[in-house]
Design an enzyme around this catalytic site. Structure first.
Site, PDB file in Angstrom:
ATOM      1  N   GLU A   2       0.821  -1.215   0.000  1.00 43.26           N
ATOM      2  CA  GLU A   2       0.000   0.000   0.000  1.00 43.26           C
ATOM      3  C   GLU A   2       0.855   1.266   0.000  1.00 43.26           C
ATOM      4  OE1 GLU A   2      -3.135   0.501  -0.467  1.00 43.26           O
ATOM      5  OE2 GLU A   2      -3.632  -1.617  -0.605  1.00 43.26           O
ATOM      6  N   TYR A  55      -7.151   6.210   4.255  1.00 38.75           N
ATOM      7  CA  TYR A  55      -7.253   5.208   3.188  1.00 38.75           C
ATOM      8  C   TYR A  55      -6.400   3.979   3.506  1.00 38.75           C
ATOM      9  CZ  TYR A  55      -5.751   2.531  -0.735  1.00 38.75           C
ATOM     10  OH  TYR A  55      -5.409   1.454  -1.523  1.00 38.75           O
ATOM     11  N   ASP A  71      -9.764   5.932  -2.306  1.00 38.34           N
ATOM     12  CA  ASP A  71      -8.594   6.455  -3.012  1.00 38.34           C
ATOM     13  C   ASP A  71      -9.060   7.149  -4.291  1.00 38.34           C
ATOM     14  OD1 ASP A  71      -9.297   4.397  -4.722  1.00 38.34           O
ATOM     15  OD2 ASP A  71      -7.258   3.607  -4.921  1.00 38.34           O
ATOM     16  N   CYS A 121     -19.620  -0.619 -19.937  1.00 36.36           N
ATOM     17  CA  CYS A 121     -19.591  -0.473 -18.475  1.00 36.36           C
ATOM     18  C   CYS A 121     -20.872  -1.049 -17.855  1.00 36.36           C
ATOM     19  CB  CYS A 121     -19.443   0.995 -18.105  1.00 36.36           C
ATOM     20  SG  CYS A 121     -19.440   1.280 -16.318  1.00 36.36           S
ATOM     21  N   CYS A 133     -25.537   5.492 -14.568  1.00 32.66           N
ATOM     22  CA  CYS A 133     -24.447   6.445 -14.315  1.00 32.66           C
ATOM     23  C   CYS A 133     -24.883   7.857 -14.707  1.00 32.66           C
ATOM     24  CB  CYS A 133     -23.200   6.038 -15.104  1.00 32.66           C
ATOM     25  SG  CYS A 133     -21.816   7.181 -14.900  1.00 32.66           S
TER      26      CYS A 133
END
Length: 347
Positions: A33, A116, A134, A198, A204
């Site tokens: 990370e 995060y 993030d 998508c 969306c």
């Protein structure tokens, strides 16, 4: 089908095989990370393997010398990450008996670990229900829900944090967190995402409103500062003079050539008139061996020039941060990218 279900279904088909996903070890996940902050997976992968091989556990990391860690980190940039990792590993030894913590609140207390990273380590190692947030997650949520509040504003952060927690699949938080990050990285990409294929396209709002390339919104940061560095290559008996940078500025504790900074770009005639140049190098005249190089940092643009300087070593001032190193030893020094690239091509 819910938002999280569609994300998880997509992930089941498109999941990336990444080495840090094959373990629940919080130390290994922490390594990945931190390395992947501000770093692409392709670039960070070799560093991850190198660090894990050199420091297979947190005790090995904590007992390493900072200079050794910085040298291994060389080329990744944002060197404060490496320094904070060293501090964090020592804290794990002292406060957690070398057992890397997995609970969110304990992780937040480690240097270099923010909300995060704490959520990611806690979730991926122990399946704790903390939503990661993030850049990829910001982008997916902003576009899908049509949120125009800037992601880096205080109000925006609150909105997205609340929404991320609401969308989290609490039955499988680790899987969902990995899924939405991969979705943002591979499907809902920053530029020219493949909206036609998508799984979220129907609902969306950014797609409906033609705002895909506008969202997420972000407040523009301050204008980058321009800095002008003049580096001097001074050799003596098969060795080259190197200078170790001090704390409180970019590249702290890393090695470079002796350098003078000016307020603007200078030619050689102007450079030798500087008081600092005359104090350090007297009447010597440098020969430029490299045209100006622009090196971009966050909020800073470094404009660097490299010069060869012929000067008797005995006439140089004695400085604690100046030392000669034989050319074969340069690879052992932790250097920032600007210098390591020059060394690689010059020597």
């Amino acid at each position: 089908m819910s938002f999280s279900e569609r994300i998880l279904n997509w992930y089941a088909e498109h999941k990336r095989a990444l080495p840090w996903r094959e373990t629940k070890n919080p130390y290994v996940i922490w390594l990945s990370e931190i390395i992947l902050q501000q770093t692409r997976v392709e670039q960070g992968m070799p560093y991850f393997f190198r660090f894990l091989e050199t420091y297979p556990n947190v005790t090995k990391f904590a007992n390493a010398e900072e200079a050794e860690i910085l040298r291994l980190w060389q080329g990744l940039g944002y060197y404060s990450r490496a320094r904070n990792m060293h501090k964090a590993s020592k804290q794990v030894l002292e406060l957690h008996n070398a057992k890397f913590p997995t609970d969110y609140q304990s992780l937040l207390k480690l240097p270099g670990v923010g909300e995060y990273t704490a959520a990611a380590i806690s979730s991926f190692s122990s399946n704790h229900a903390h939503a990661v947030l993030d850049g990829n997650v910001f982008r997916v949520l902003a576009r899908y829900f049509g949120i125009e509040e800037p992601i880096n504003s205080s109000s925006g952060k609150k909105i997205f944090s609340k929404l991320a927690e609401e969308m989290l699949d609490r039955n499988q938080p680790a899987e969902y967190n990995q899924a939405i990050m991969d979705f943002g990285s591979l499907q809902c990409k920053p530029k020219n995402p493949n909206c036609a294929e998508c799984v979220l396209r129907i609902d969306c709002r950014a797609y409906e409103s033609g705002l895909v390339n506008v969202l997420p919104a972000k407040i523009k940061g301050k204008k980058s500062k321009d800095r002008f560095f003049h580096y001097f290559i001074i050799e003596h008996d098969g060795a080259v003079l190197m200078s170790q940078r001090s704390e409180g500025d970019v590249w702290a504790n890393l090695f470079e050539f002796p350098m003078i900074e000016s307020d603007a770009d200078l030619n050689v005639a102007e450079l030798v008139q500087m008081e600092e140049f005359q104090k350090d190098f007297g009447l010597s005249v440098p020969t430029q061996i490299k045209g100006q190089i622009k090196h971009i940092l966050s909020h800073q643009n470094i404009y660097a020039r490299f010069y060869k300087l012929e000067i008797n070593a005995s006439k140089l001032p004695k400085k604690s941060h100046w030392n000669y190193f034989i050319l074969e030893k340069l690879d052992t020094l932790a250097k920032h990218k600007l210098i390591s690239s020059f060394v690689e091509h010059y020597f």
